[in-house]
Motif scaffolding. Structure first.
Motif, PDB file in Angstrom:
ATOM      1  N   MET A 166      -3.384 -90.328 -17.121  1.00 40.89           N
ATOM      2  CA  MET A 166      -3.722 -89.739 -18.398  1.00 40.89           C
ATOM      3  C   MET A 166      -3.087 -88.354 -18.483  1.00 40.89           C
ATOM      4  SD  MET A 166      -7.484 -89.388 -20.059  1.00 40.89           S
ATOM      5  CE  MET A 166      -8.045 -87.741 -19.756  1.00 40.89           C
ATOM      6  N   THR A 167      -2.415 -88.071 -19.597  1.00 42.67           N
ATOM      7  CA  THR A 167      -1.780 -86.777 -19.764  1.00 42.67           C
ATOM      8  C   THR A 167      -2.788 -85.779 -20.303  1.00 42.67           C
ATOM      9  OG1 THR A 167      -1.060 -87.336 -21.981  1.00 42.67           O
ATOM     10  CG2 THR A 167       0.487 -87.779 -20.185  1.00 42.67           C
ATOM     11  N   THR A 168      -2.623 -84.545 -19.883  1.00 42.45           N
ATOM     12  CA  THR A 168      -3.508 -83.474 -20.300  1.00 42.45           C
ATOM     13  C   THR A 168      -2.889 -82.744 -21.477  1.00 42.45           C
ATOM     14  OG1 THR A 168      -4.155 -83.220 -17.998  1.00 42.45           O
ATOM     15  CG2 THR A 168      -4.761 -81.460 -19.477  1.00 42.45           C
ATOM     16  N   ASP A 169      -3.720 -82.369 -22.419  1.00 42.98           N
ATOM     17  CA  ASP A 169      -3.255 -81.588 -23.562  1.00 42.98           C
ATOM     18  C   ASP A 169      -2.863 -80.207 -23.052  1.00 42.98           C
ATOM     19  OD1 ASP A 169      -2.841 -80.192 -25.888  1.00 42.98           O
ATOM     20  OD2 ASP A 169      -4.715 -80.802 -26.841  1.00 42.98           O
ATOM     21  N   PRO A 170      -1.598 -79.785 -23.229  1.00 51.29           N
ATOM     22  CA  PRO A 170      -1.170 -78.486 -22.694  1.00 51.29           C
ATOM     23  C   PRO A 170      -1.921 -77.315 -23.314  1.00 51.29           C
ATOM     24  CG  PRO A 170       0.534 -79.437 -24.090  1.00 51.29           C
ATOM     25  CD  PRO A 170      -0.533 -80.468 -23.938  1.00 51.29           C
ATOM     26  N   PHE A 171      -2.440 -77.481 -24.505  1.00 51.50           N
ATOM     27  CA  PHE A 171      -3.166 -76.387 -25.144  1.00 51.50           C
ATOM     28  C   PHE A 171      -4.515 -76.136 -24.475  1.00 51.50           C
ATOM     29  CE2 PHE A 171      -0.279 -77.805 -28.507  1.00 51.50           C
ATOM     30  CZ  PHE A 171       0.385 -76.614 -28.738  1.00 51.50           C
ATOM     31  N   GLU A 172      -5.053 -77.138 -23.776  1.00 48.02           N
ATOM     32  CA  GLU A 172      -6.327 -76.961 -23.078  1.00 48.02           C
ATOM     33  C   GLU A 172      -6.179 -76.069 -21.858  1.00 48.02           C
ATOM     34  OE1 GLU A 172      -8.011 -80.759 -22.137  1.00 48.02           O
ATOM     35  OE2 GLU A 172      -8.255 -81.308 -24.244  1.00 48.02           O
ATOM     36  N   THR A 173      -4.991 -76.038 -21.284  1.00 51.62           N
ATOM     37  CA  THR A 173      -4.784 -75.261 -20.058  1.00 51.62           C
ATOM     38  C   THR A 173      -4.094 -73.930 -20.312  1.00 51.62           C
ATOM     39  OG1 THR A 173      -2.702 -76.411 -19.655  1.00 51.62           O
ATOM     40  CG2 THR A 173      -4.687 -77.347 -18.640  1.00 51.62           C
ATOM     41  N   MET A 174      -3.740 -73.637 -21.564  1.00 52.21           N
ATOM     42  CA  MET A 174      -3.066 -72.372 -21.868  1.00 52.21           C
ATOM     43  C   MET A 174      -4.084 -71.236 -21.936  1.00 52.21           C
ATOM     44  SD  MET A 174      -0.341 -73.544 -24.808  1.00 52.21           S
ATOM     45  CE  MET A 174       0.538 -72.010 -24.925  1.00 52.21           C
ATOM     46  N   SER A 175      -3.646 -70.106 -21.444  1.00 53.69           N
ATOM     47  CA  SER A 175      -4.500 -68.916 -21.533  1.00 53.69           C
ATOM     48  C   SER A 175      -4.389 -68.336 -22.942  1.00 53.69           C
ATOM     49  CB  SER A 175      -4.057 -67.874 -20.506  1.00 53.69           C
ATOM     50  OG  SER A 175      -2.806 -67.319 -20.899  1.00 53.69           O
ATOM     51  N   PRO A 176      -5.334 -67.498 -23.350  1.00 55.44           N
ATOM     52  CA  PRO A 176      -5.231 -66.854 -24.670  1.00 55.44           C
ATOM     53  C   PRO A 176      -3.931 -66.066 -24.835  1.00 55.44           C
ATOM     54  CG  PRO A 176      -7.441 -66.591 -23.803  1.00 55.44           C
ATOM     55  CD  PRO A 176      -6.596 -67.199 -22.707  1.00 55.44           C
ATOM     56  N   ASP A 177      -3.440 -65.447 -23.775  1.00 57.46           N
ATOM     57  CA  ASP A 177      -2.180 -64.695 -23.869  1.00 57.46           C
ATOM     58  C   ASP A 177      -0.996 -65.632 -24.103  1.00 57.46           C
ATOM     59  OD1 ASP A 177      -3.423 -62.241 -23.515  1.00 57.46           O
ATOM     60  OD2 ASP A 177      -3.107 -62.225 -21.325  1.00 57.46           O
ATOM     61  N   GLU A 178      -1.014 -66.822 -23.461  1.00 57.31           N
ATOM     62  CA  GLU A 178       0.055 -67.797 -23.654  1.00 57.31           C
ATOM     63  C   GLU A 178       0.045 -68.343 -25.082  1.00 57.31           C
ATOM     64  OE1 GLU A 178       0.666 -69.789 -19.259  1.00 57.31           O
ATOM     65  OE2 GLU A 178      -1.138 -70.313 -20.396  1.00 57.31           O
ATOM     66  N   VAL A 179      -1.133 -68.582 -25.621  1.00 59.23           N
ATOM     67  CA  VAL A 179      -1.243 -69.054 -27.004  1.00 59.23           C
ATOM     68  C   VAL A 179      -0.726 -67.983 -27.958  1.00 59.23           C
ATOM     69  CG1 VAL A 179      -2.841 -69.755 -28.828  1.00 59.23           C
ATOM     70  CG2 VAL A 179      -3.138 -70.643 -26.502  1.00 59.23           C
ATOM     71  N   ALA A 180      -1.122 -66.727 -27.726  1.00 61.22           N
ATOM     72  CA  ALA A 180      -0.670 -65.624 -28.582  1.00 61.22           C
ATOM     73  C   ALA A 180       0.847 -65.491 -28.525  1.00 61.22           C
ATOM     74  CB  ALA A 180      -1.347 -64.325 -28.166  1.00 61.22           C
ATOM     75  N   ALA A 181       1.435 -65.606 -27.331  1.00 60.20           N
ATOM     76  CA  ALA A 181       2.893 -65.497 -27.188  1.00 60.20           C
ATOM     77  C   ALA A 181       3.592 -66.629 -27.927  1.00 60.20           C
ATOM     78  CB  ALA A 181       3.268 -65.497 -25.704  1.00 60.20           C
TER      79      ALA A 181
END
Length: 112
Positions: A1-16
């Motif tokens: 099962m593949t993991t949603d990459p957005f679930e493992t991103m930090s808030p700083d990675e999302v902001a970037a």
């Protein structure tokens, strides 16, 4: 099962990531799908119908060995092909099409 990459991103990675996005007023084209048989571009459409009609449509499509989408598309294509003509097909054409449809149904029944 593949993991949603957005679930493992930090808030700083999302902001970037969001800072790299470029927003425009350009229209967005729908994703293009091609039909497996013809290579034609198929656009998904939602069709609302009563439950009984949906069940009958599903059953008829299965009897013909078609998906519901293929069956509905064939009905629309047939209607458009004959639209605007007040002339009915000649009797021999109607009889020939009925024989073809009958034999198509026989083949599908034998296969199931």
């Amino acid at each position: 099962m593949t993991t949603d990459p957005f679930e493992t991103m930090s808030p700083d990675e999302v902001a970037a990531m969001t800072q790299r996005l470029v927003f425009t007023d350009e229209p967005v084209e729908p994703p293009i799908e091609t039909g497996s048989d013809t290579g034609a571009v198929l656009i998904p459409r939602s069709v609302k119908m009563p439950l009984d009609l949906d069940k009958a449509c599903k059953s008829r499509a299965a009897n013909l060995g078609m998906s519901q989408s293929e069956y509905i598309r064939s009905l629309i294509e047939r209607d458009i092909a004959t639209a605007g003509t007040s002339e009915q097909r000649p009797a021999w054409v109607r009889e020939l099409l009925a024989v073809i449809a009958h034999h198509e149904n026989d083949d599908h029944r034998k296969a199931s």
